[in-house]
Design a protein around this motif. Structure first.
Motif, PDB file in Angstrom:
ATOM      1  N   PHE A  25       6.132  -6.818   0.306  1.00  0.00           N
ATOM      2  CA  PHE A  25       6.814  -6.051   1.345  1.00  0.00           C
ATOM      3  C   PHE A  25       8.082  -5.399   0.786  1.00  0.00           C
ATOM      4  CE2 PHE A  25       9.712  -5.556   4.966  1.00  0.00           C
ATOM      5  CZ  PHE A  25       8.906  -4.819   5.827  1.00  0.00           C
ATOM      6  N   VAL A  26       8.836  -6.153  -0.013  1.00  0.00           N
ATOM      7  CA  VAL A  26      10.049  -5.604  -0.630  1.00  0.00           C
ATOM      8  C   VAL A  26       9.687  -4.429  -1.536  1.00  0.00           C
ATOM      9  CG1 VAL A  26      11.975  -6.075  -2.200  1.00  0.00           C
ATOM     10  CG2 VAL A  26      11.305  -7.787  -0.503  1.00  0.00           C
ATOM     11  N   LEU A  27       8.618  -4.591  -2.298  1.00  0.00           N
ATOM     12  CA  LEU A  27       8.174  -3.520  -3.187  1.00  0.00           C
ATOM     13  C   LEU A  27       7.789  -2.276  -2.395  1.00  0.00           C
ATOM     14  CD1 LEU A  27       7.432  -2.588  -6.047  1.00  0.00           C
ATOM     15  CD2 LEU A  27       5.177  -3.618  -5.707  1.00  0.00           C
ATOM     16  N   ARG A  28       7.087  -2.461  -1.294  1.00  0.00           N
ATOM     17  CA  ARG A  28       6.686  -1.319  -0.467  1.00  0.00           C
ATOM     18  C   ARG A  28       7.904  -0.591   0.105  1.00  0.00           C
ATOM     19  NH1 ARG A  28       2.367   0.862   2.037  1.00  0.00           N
ATOM     20  NH2 ARG A  28       2.790   1.958   3.974  1.00  0.00           N
ATOM     21  N   GLN A  29       8.868  -1.363   0.594  1.00  0.00           N
ATOM     22  CA  GLN A  29      10.074  -0.727   1.140  1.00  0.00           C
ATOM     23  C   GLN A  29      10.840   0.003   0.048  1.00  0.00           C
ATOM     24  OE1 GLN A  29       8.945  -1.208   4.552  1.00  0.00           O
ATOM     25  NE2 GLN A  29      11.093  -0.607   4.552  1.00  0.00           N
ATOM     26  N   GLY A  30      10.845  -0.577  -1.154  1.00  0.00           N
ATOM     27  CA  GLY A  30      11.512   0.096  -2.261  1.00  0.00           C
ATOM     28  C   GLY A  30      10.836   1.404  -2.622  1.00  0.00           C
ATOM     29  N   LEU A  31       9.513   1.426  -2.593  1.00  0.00           N
ATOM     30  CA  LEU A  31       8.772   2.650  -2.880  1.00  0.00           C
ATOM     31  C   LEU A  31       9.034   3.718  -1.827  1.00  0.00           C
ATOM     32  CD1 LEU A  31       5.386   1.084  -4.026  1.00  0.00           C
ATOM     33  CD2 LEU A  31       6.885   2.512  -5.432  1.00  0.00           C
ATOM     34  N   LEU A  32       9.121   3.283  -0.573  1.00  0.00           N
ATOM     35  CA  LEU A  32       9.383   4.220   0.517  1.00  0.00           C
ATOM     36  C   LEU A  32      10.861   4.581   0.641  1.00  0.00           C
ATOM     37  CD1 LEU A  32       7.062   2.680   3.272  1.00  0.00           C
ATOM     38  CD2 LEU A  32       6.704   4.806   2.006  1.00  0.00           C
ATOM     39  N   ARG A  33      11.714   3.788  -0.058  1.00  0.00           N
ATOM     40  CA  ARG A  33      13.176   3.968   0.003  1.00  0.00           C
ATOM     41  C   ARG A  33      13.693   3.868   1.430  1.00  0.00           C
ATOM     42  NH1 ARG A  33      14.194   8.728  -4.585  1.00  0.00           N
ATOM     43  NH2 ARG A  33      12.854   7.785  -6.151  1.00  0.00           N
ATOM     44  N   GLN A  34      13.201   2.867   2.127  1.00  0.00           N
ATOM     45  CA  GLN A  34      13.594   2.664   3.523  1.00  0.00           C
ATOM     46  C   GLN A  34      14.234   1.286   3.683  1.00  0.00           C
ATOM     47  OE1 GLN A  34       9.980   3.219   5.735  1.00  0.00           O
ATOM     48  NE2 GLN A  34       9.994   5.432   5.501  1.00  0.00           N
ATOM     49  N   HIS A  35      15.489   1.276   4.099  1.00  0.00           N
ATOM     50  CA  HIS A  35      16.220   0.041   4.398  1.00  0.00           C
ATOM     51  C   HIS A  35      16.188  -0.936   3.219  1.00  0.00           C
ATOM     52  CE1 HIS A  35      15.844   1.761   8.347  1.00  0.00           C
ATOM     53  NE2 HIS A  35      14.555   1.502   8.413  1.00  0.00           N
ATOM     54  N   VAL A  36      16.266  -0.407   2.006  1.00  0.00           N
ATOM     55  CA  VAL A  36      16.097  -1.244   0.814  1.00  0.00           C
ATOM     56  C   VAL A  36      17.190  -2.304   0.709  1.00  0.00           C
ATOM     57  CG1 VAL A  36      15.901  -1.247  -1.710  1.00  0.00           C
ATOM     58  CG2 VAL A  36      14.942   0.651  -0.387  1.00  0.00           C
ATOM     59  N   PHE A  37      18.442  -1.890   0.879  1.00  0.00           N
ATOM     60  CA  PHE A  37      19.533  -2.859   0.763  1.00  0.00           C
ATOM     61  C   PHE A  37      19.394  -3.966   1.798  1.00  0.00           C
ATOM     62  CE2 PHE A  37      23.633  -4.646   1.842  1.00  0.00           C
ATOM     63  CZ  PHE A  37      24.150  -4.975   0.602  1.00  0.00           C
ATOM     64  N   ALA A  38      19.133  -3.591   3.041  1.00  0.00           N
ATOM     65  CA  ALA A  38      19.030  -4.580   4.118  1.00  0.00           C
ATOM     66  C   ALA A  38      17.887  -5.554   3.866  1.00  0.00           C
ATOM     67  CB  ALA A  38      18.839  -3.871   5.458  1.00  0.00           C
ATOM     68  N   VAL A  39      16.756  -5.044   3.371  1.00  0.00           N
ATOM     69  CA  VAL A  39      15.600  -5.897   3.095  1.00  0.00           C
ATOM     70  C   VAL A  39      15.912  -6.860   1.954  1.00  0.00           C
ATOM     71  CG1 VAL A  39      13.241  -5.888   2.160  1.00  0.00           C
ATOM     72  CG2 VAL A  39      13.858  -4.330   4.012  1.00  0.00           C
ATOM     73  N   CYS A  40      16.451  -6.336   0.864  1.00  0.00           N
ATOM     74  CA  CYS A  40      16.774  -7.182  -0.292  1.00  0.00           C
ATOM     75  C   CYS A  40      17.826  -8.227   0.072  1.00  0.00           C
ATOM     76  CB  CYS A  40      17.282  -6.326  -1.451  1.00  0.00           C
ATOM     77  SG  CYS A  40      16.056  -5.197  -2.125  1.00  0.00           S
ATOM     78  N   PRO A 175      -1.856  10.084  -3.078  1.00  0.00           N
ATOM     79  CA  PRO A 175      -2.362   9.289  -1.945  1.00  0.00           C
ATOM     80  C   PRO A 175      -3.267   8.137  -2.371  1.00  0.00           C
ATOM     81  CG  PRO A 175      -2.488  11.633  -1.448  1.00  0.00           C
ATOM     82  CD  PRO A 175      -2.092  11.529  -2.886  1.00  0.00           C
ATOM     83  N   ALA A 176      -4.063   8.340  -3.415  1.00  0.00           N
ATOM     84  CA  ALA A 176      -4.984   7.289  -3.861  1.00  0.00           C
ATOM     85  C   ALA A 176      -4.229   6.042  -4.305  1.00  0.00           C
ATOM     86  CB  ALA A 176      -5.856   7.810  -4.996  1.00  0.00           C
ATOM     87  N   ALA A 177      -3.050   6.230  -4.895  1.00  0.00           N
ATOM     88  CA  ALA A 177      -2.247   5.084  -5.350  1.00  0.00           C
ATOM     89  C   ALA A 177      -1.807   4.236  -4.163  1.00  0.00           C
ATOM     90  CB  ALA A 177      -1.041   5.578  -6.148  1.00  0.00           C
ATOM     91  N   TRP A 178      -1.419   4.907  -3.065  1.00  0.00           N
ATOM     92  CA  TRP A 178      -1.019   4.178  -1.863  1.00  0.00           C
ATOM     93  C   TRP A 178      -2.195   3.408  -1.269  1.00  0.00           C
ATOM     94  CZ3 TRP A 178       3.508   2.761  -0.210  1.00  0.00           C
ATOM     95  CH2 TRP A 178       4.638   3.476  -0.622  1.00  0.00           C
ATOM     96  N   ARG A 179      -3.371   4.018  -1.302  1.00  0.00           N
ATOM     97  CA  ARG A 179      -4.557   3.348  -0.762  1.00  0.00           C
ATOM     98  C   ARG A 179      -4.858   2.069  -1.556  1.00  0.00           C
ATOM     99  NH1 ARG A 179      -7.824   6.231   2.742  1.00  0.00           N
ATOM    100  NH2 ARG A 179      -7.231   8.403   3.065  1.00  0.00           N
ATOM    101  N   ILE A 180      -4.791   2.183  -2.868  1.00  0.00           N
ATOM    102  CA  ILE A 180      -5.048   1.020  -3.721  1.00  0.00           C
ATOM    103  C   ILE A 180      -3.977  -0.046  -3.495  1.00  0.00           C
ATOM    104  CG2 ILE A 180      -5.126   0.223  -6.119  1.00  0.00           C
ATOM    105  CD1 ILE A 180      -6.309   3.009  -6.815  1.00  0.00           C
ATOM    106  N   PHE A 181      -2.727   0.395  -3.384  1.00  0.00           N
ATOM    107  CA  PHE A 181      -1.619  -0.538  -3.167  1.00  0.00           C
ATOM    108  C   PHE A 181      -1.777  -1.288  -1.848  1.00  0.00           C
ATOM    109  CE2 PHE A 181       2.865  -1.257  -1.733  1.00  0.00           C
ATOM    110  CZ  PHE A 181       3.202  -2.194  -2.690  1.00  0.00           C
ATOM    111  N   ASP A 182      -2.076  -0.548  -0.767  1.00  0.00           N
ATOM    112  CA  ASP A 182      -2.242  -1.188   0.532  1.00  0.00           C
ATOM    113  C   ASP A 182      -3.469  -2.097   0.556  1.00  0.00           C
ATOM    114  OD1 ASP A 182      -0.023  -0.442   2.092  1.00  0.00           O
ATOM    115  OD2 ASP A 182      -0.829   1.560   2.348  1.00  0.00           O
ATOM    116  N   LEU A 183      -4.514  -1.698  -0.145  1.00  0.00           N
ATOM    117  CA  LEU A 183      -5.694  -2.551  -0.252  1.00  0.00           C
ATOM    118  C   LEU A 183      -5.340  -3.856  -0.972  1.00  0.00           C
ATOM    119  CD1 LEU A 183      -8.756  -3.018   0.046  1.00  0.00           C
ATOM    120  CD2 LEU A 183      -9.058  -1.801  -2.124  1.00  0.00           C
TER     121      LEU A 183
END
Length: 199
Positions: A25-40, A175-183
């Motif tokens: 989950f932390v990795l996903r938020q980091g990739l999306l650059r969303q609320h990274v500091f708060a999550v970490c 997009p394919a990378a995200w699909r593989i990551f979410d899978l």
């Protein structure tokens, strides 16, 4: 003194390195650059609290209350299963194909609640922090410094993972990378949930 701190740091790092639900989950938020500091910060602070309690000697007492462990085990398995299904749904649909620069996403409060659930509903976190770190710290020359080392490892790891994830941004521009990551996340969640059920 330095040896106790270093020992705690190395133990804490070794316990947290495995890619689990929280780290994914932390990795996903980091990739999306969303609320990274708060999550970490939420992950590291949670670890710090649990490690402090474990070093203070409450891990042994907590281990004797069996119903708490059972409740956390089944609650954690249910939560991971639901999140795994959501990850597979993202992988199957177009919602998985998010650009890293995409600013759309869940709000801060929802994100923090999710990451806290990953942390506090995971029975393994209590085994690692309260019991394992707590019991090993009692054998260290300076237990408090041993605990500080373990806490430092959590902060170093989570912030490195969250902010280091952006280095993978070029890969996840496809997009394919995200699909593989979410899978992969979905399958990881199912595997951890199954492990909790059969433990």
């Amino acid at each position: 003194m330095f040896y106790s701190t270093l020992s705690g740091f190395l133990l804490g790092l070794s316990l947290i390195l495995a890619i689990g639900a929280q780290n994914a989950f932390v990795l996903r938020q980091g990739l999306l650059r969303q609320h990274v500091f708060a999550v970490c910060f939420s992950c590291a602070l949670s670890d710090a609290i649990l490690i402090a309690v474990g070093v203070a000697g409450f891990g042994i007492a907590a281990g004797s209350v069996t119903w708490i462990a059972e409740t956390m085990r089944w609650g954690g398995a249910a939560f991971l299963t639901v999140y795994g299904l959501l990850s597979l749904r993202r992988a199957w649909s177009n919602t998985s194909a998010l650009a890293v620069s995409d600013t759309a996403g869940r709000g801060l409060s929802s994100t923090i609640l999710t990451v806290l659930a990953f942390t506090w509903l995971n029975p393994h976190v209590y085994l690692d922090t309260l019991v394992l770190v707590g019991s090993i710290s009692s054998q260290a020359e300076y237990p408090a410094l041993f605990g500080c080392g373990a806490v430092a490892a959590s902060f170093a790891f989570f912030f490195s993972l969250g902010y280091g994830a952006r280095l993978l941004a070029p890969v996840f521009a496809y997009p394919a990378a995200w699909r593989i990551f979410d899978l992969a996340i979905g399958l990881t969640m199912f595997a951890i949930a199954a492990g909790l059920v059969v433990m």
